[in-house]
Design a protein around this motif. Structure first.
Motif, PDB file in Angstrom:
ATOM      1  N   ILE A 194       0.839  -1.208   0.000  1.00  0.00           N
ATOM      2  CA  ILE A 194       0.000   0.000   0.000  1.00  0.00           C
ATOM      3  C   ILE A 194       0.869   1.250   0.000  1.00  0.00           C
ATOM      4  CG2 ILE A 194      -1.657   1.341   1.353  1.00  0.00           C
ATOM      5  CD1 ILE A 194      -2.830  -1.366   2.296  1.00  0.00           C
TER       6      ILE A 194
ATOM      7  N   ILE B 225      -4.522  -3.991  -0.127  1.00  0.00           N
ATOM      8  CA  ILE B 225      -5.808  -3.852   0.572  1.00  0.00           C
ATOM      9  C   ILE B 225      -6.474  -5.218   0.725  1.00  0.00           C
ATOM     10  CG2 ILE B 225      -8.133  -2.880   0.413  1.00  0.00           C
ATOM     11  CD1 ILE B 225      -6.876  -0.476  -1.051  1.00  0.00           C
TER      12      ILE B 225
ATOM     13  N   TYR C 238      -7.309  -6.828   4.391  1.00  0.00           N
ATOM     14  CA  TYR C 238      -8.711  -6.877   4.834  1.00  0.00           C
ATOM     15  C   TYR C 238      -9.470  -8.097   4.320  1.00  0.00           C
ATOM     16  CZ  TYR C 238      -7.841  -2.022   6.154  1.00  0.00           C
ATOM     17  OH  TYR C 238      -7.330  -0.886   6.727  1.00  0.00           O
TER      18      TYR C 238
END
Length: 275
Positions: free
Chosen positions: A83, A126, A130
């Motif tokens: 990220i 991401i 998650y």
């Protein structure tokens, strides 16, 4: 098969980042100089130091990718690295250097073609950060985003004369695509490639809803990125020396990230169907 689909994306990211790191250590830039210029870095010594720092970052991502193949606890640090790594070049799209003024600026993209590929790493980061809290369907669409975006954006550019001429040196060396120039003009061949890109992204988008089209959509999109990888073997300008990518080679190897996105889509598609 599901184990293979979960692990292979880590390997693809690791291979690409390792080769990019070697290229950066050896003095290649891979489009990063314009990224640094966006942040106001002009001093040659500072720029060279940042290039070396970038090489260490890509090396770290490569190492974490290998560790993630075996150690679950390495996945989260890898995700955070991805990220942060992707946001730095992506923010440079807010500047004007990546856009082609002669074609009206945004969305006519020039050097930013290599930068928008970092959307792939951002999404992978991401996803891995998650994956336990987002639904399979959301993760599928999340990973479709960079695939659809790059095919729409770069596929759309194929209809411009500048892009058609820009890809000629690559396509003309390819045993898979060079035949197009025997039948069509440079521009028409580029248009056909652009049409294929657009069809591929549409079929995959429909395939997320229509099960019968899903595998076809994945194959159509994968064919784009796999074909791109063959340029590493057919285009002599891809390598400076054995194991050392050129700037063009860095641009090409980044398409491994999109194959990783497609594998993630495949893995979560199976979970979504079972659910």
């Amino acid at each position: 098969m599901s184990f293979f689909l979960r692990k292979l994306p880590f390997a693809l990211v690791g291979v690409a980042c390792a080769l990019i790191a070697v290229a950066l250590f050896s003095g290649q830039w891979g489009g990063l100089k314009r990224v640094f210029e966006f942040y106001g870095v002009a001093n040659e010594g500072v720029v060279a130091s940042i290039r070396l720092l970038s090489a260490f970052v890509f090396s770290s991502v490569a190492i974490l990718s290998v560790l993630a193949l075996c150690l679950e606890r390495a996945v989260k640090p890898l995700a955070i690295f991805l990220i942060l790594l992707s946001l730095v070049p992506l923010l440079s799209l807010l500047g004007s250097d990546h856009w082609i003024d002669s074609l009206g600026g945004f969305p006519a993209i020039g050097s930013g073609q290599g930068v928008i590929k970092y959307f792939s790493l951002l999404v992978l980061g991401i996803t891995w950060l998650y994956r336990d809290s987002l639904s399979p369907q959301k993760l599928i669409w999340l990973n479709y985003f960079p695939v659809g975006l790059v095919l729409l954006w770069i596929g759309g550019m194929k209809f411009t004369a500048l892009e058609a001429q820009g890809i000629e040196s690559l396509v003309s060396t390819s045993s898979l695509l060079s035949w197009l120039y025997n039948l069509f003009s440079v521009q028409t061949a580029s248009n056909l490639i652009g049409i294929y890109d657009l069809v591929a992204l549409i079929v995959l988008a429909l395939g997320i809803y229509i099960r019968k089209l899903f595998c076809l959509g994945v194959l159509l999109c994968a064919a784009v990125f796999i074909t791109t990888q063959t340029f590493l073997y057919t285009f002599s300008g891809s390598w400076v020396s054995p194991g050392q990518l050129s700037g063009s080679g860095i641009f090409i190897i980044k398409d491994l990230w999109f194959i990783a996105n497609l594998l993630v889509i495949l893995s979560f598609r199976g979970v979504a169907i079972k659910a």
